[in-house]
Design a protein around this motif. Structure first.
Motif, mmCIF file in Angstrom:
data_model
loop_
_atom_site.group_PDB
_atom_site.id
_atom_site.type_symbol
_atom_site.label_atom_id
_atom_site.label_comp_id
_atom_site.label_asym_id
_atom_site.label_seq_id
_atom_site.Cartn_x
_atom_site.Cartn_y
_atom_site.Cartn_z
ATOM 1 N N MET A 8 0.836 -1.210 0.000
ATOM 2 C CA MET A 8 0.000 0.000 0.000
ATOM 3 C C MET A 8 0.869 1.258 0.000
ATOM 4 N N ALA A 9 0.507 2.194 -0.845
ATOM 5 C CA ALA A 9 1.319 3.414 -0.947
ATOM 6 C C ALA A 9 0.449 4.654 -0.770
ATOM 7 N N TRP A 33 -7.202 3.203 -8.412
ATOM 8 C CA TRP A 33 -6.020 3.236 -7.540
ATOM 9 C C TRP A 33 -6.402 2.896 -6.105
ATOM 10 N N HIS A 40 -4.364 1.700 -2.190
ATOM 11 C CA HIS A 40 -3.539 2.887 -1.936
ATOM 12 C C HIS A 40 -4.328 4.011 -1.279
#
Ligand code: ADP
Ligand code: ASP
Ligand code: MG
Length: 408
Positions: free
Chosen positions: A1-2, A29, A34
């Protein structure tokens, strides 16, 4: 996960359908797990429309009030995008720059970001929301609305990515990356897979408006991973701005060509050549907040010289007015000016290790019969000032001469 900051430009949110399209991309996204912070510009043409309204009232609009007017463009799109996100089933919230608190200095219409309070954003992200932030705007310490200069939403995006220590800042626009030159002018221009931060800094400052210069400066200072991508394509890798020169760079001596049409040239003729003269001429220009670009002082004859410099075209009348008393005071022969000039620049880190770039550039222009009026260089760029009517010809000829239309 960003944690990803995405910025969508005016064309990308230019209609209700396009805003819905942005919402669908953000949802994709988000579905990958994320966290998303989304910065948007005003709808295409809106900022120009607002400026025109202000000018209909005041020929040179009061900067503080102009900022209040201009900032409305982005306030509309953040809310519309937030609604579109809620409509596709996400939790979302919109904020103006002032609400976030993006604090700037008080230089209305070209304010600089001083600090960003990211607490509210972090809380929303922790609550599972997509946070939508208005680009191009902030508030000064006294609470006045400010804007960051044209194209400033890029800077909002990168500055937020820096403040949040985001994993990547993605700039979505109407082209699928940074090209060897403006693809609108040269259809043979090619997308660059990577471009070094230094090259991007030069290209942005020399007229490639794909990224606002200050956004590139922010990316450099805080090492933000920055990518330029198309908002109209499904998936693409776009162009990554890198901090290391990769091996391929060695072969390419020139990476891109930038041009700027909005310049004007001023020459002070017959200037007595003595210490302090450049300061006497350029001091008052700087005091009036006018940026001076290229400066050339000729070799003097009989103690007299000619002194030329360029300014942004909007500042040209003001600069001439300021110089009027200066010219009399220093007993120069007169002032000559021209608005019909443009600057064309070739940029590339490969220039450091390749000789002969300047002569190749000058030969190409000579073969096209284009006269060079001024030249300036740095380690990785060469810029020339030419007659504005030859810009397209010069850019196309140089693009070809340096082999930029050939696959790397
Ligand atoms: P946005 O509204 O998304 O911020 P801009 O109009 O500010 O978009 O910037 C994108 C435009 O920049 C492109 O449409 C292109 O015409 C122009 N441009 C100029 N130089 C370049 C370049 N070297 N590479 C890509 N685009 C460029
Ligand atoms: N809407 C602003 C402009 O047109 C900011 C931006 O698009 O980046 O300059
Ligand atoms: Mg832009």
């Amino acid at each position: 996960m960003a944690l990803i900051v995405q910025k969508y430009g005016g064309t990308s949110v230019g209609s209700v359908e396009r805003i819905k399209n942005v919402a669908r991309r953000v949802a994709r996204w988000k579905a990958r797990g994320h966290d998303l912070v989304v910065v948007v510009s005003a709808m295409a043409g809106e900022t120009n429309r607002l400026i025109a309204l202000a000018r209909d009232i005041q020929a040179s609009p009061e900067p503080r009030e102009l900022d209040v007017v201009m900032a409305t463009g982005e306030q509309v799109t953040v809310a519309l995008l937030s609604m579109a996100l809620i409509d596709v089933g996400l939790k979302a919230r919109s904020y103006t720059g002032g609400q976030v608190k993006i604090v700037t200095d008080n230089a209305h219409t070209k304010a600089r970001i001083v600090s960003i309070d990211e607490q509210r954003i972090r809380q929303d992200l922790a609550d599972g929301r997509v946070v939508v932030v208005a680009g191009f705007q902030g508030v000064d310490a006294a609470g006045n609305i400010t804007t960051l200069g044209r194209g400033g939403s890029d800077t909002t995006g990168v500055a937020l990515a820096a403040a949040l220590k985001a994993d990547e800042c993605q700039i979505y626009t109407d082209v699928d990356g940074v090209y060897t030159t403006d693809p609108r002018l040269v259809p043979e221009a090619r997308r660059l897979k990577t471009v070094t931060f230094e090259e991007m800094l030069e290209m942005a400052s020399l007229g490639s408006k794909v990224l606002q210069i200050r956004s590139v400066e922010f990316a450099g200072r805080y090492r933000v991973r920055l990518r330029v991508l198309s908002s109209f394509e499904e998936e693409g890798e776009g162009t990554l701005i890198t901090f290391e020169e990769d091996q391929n760079m060695e072969q390419a001596n020139i990476s891109g060509i930038a041009f700027e049409r909005d310049e004007a040239k001023i020459t002070i003729l017959g200037v007595p050549d003595r210490p302090g003269i450049a300061y006497q001429i350029l001091g008052p220009i700087g005091d009036a907040n006018i940026d001076v670009d290229m400066i050339v002082q000729n070799v003097s004859h009989d103690g007299m010289t000619d002194f030329s410099f360029t300014v942004h075209r909007v500042d040209y009348p003001k600069a001439l007015k300021i110089l009027d008393p200066v010219v009399k005071h220093i007993k120069a022969r007169g002032v000559e000016g021209g608005e019909k000039i443009a600057k064309v620049s070739v940029v590339g880190v490969g220039m450091r290790s390749h000789a002969g770039i300047a002569s190749a550039m000058f030969r190409t222009l000579a073969e096209e019969g284009i006269n060079i009026e001024m030249i300036s260089t740095s380690e990785i760029k060469i810029s020339v000032v030419i007659n504005e009517k030859y810009v397209e010809l010069a850019v196309r000829a140089l693009h070809k001469a340096f082999g930029l239309d050939q696959p790397a």
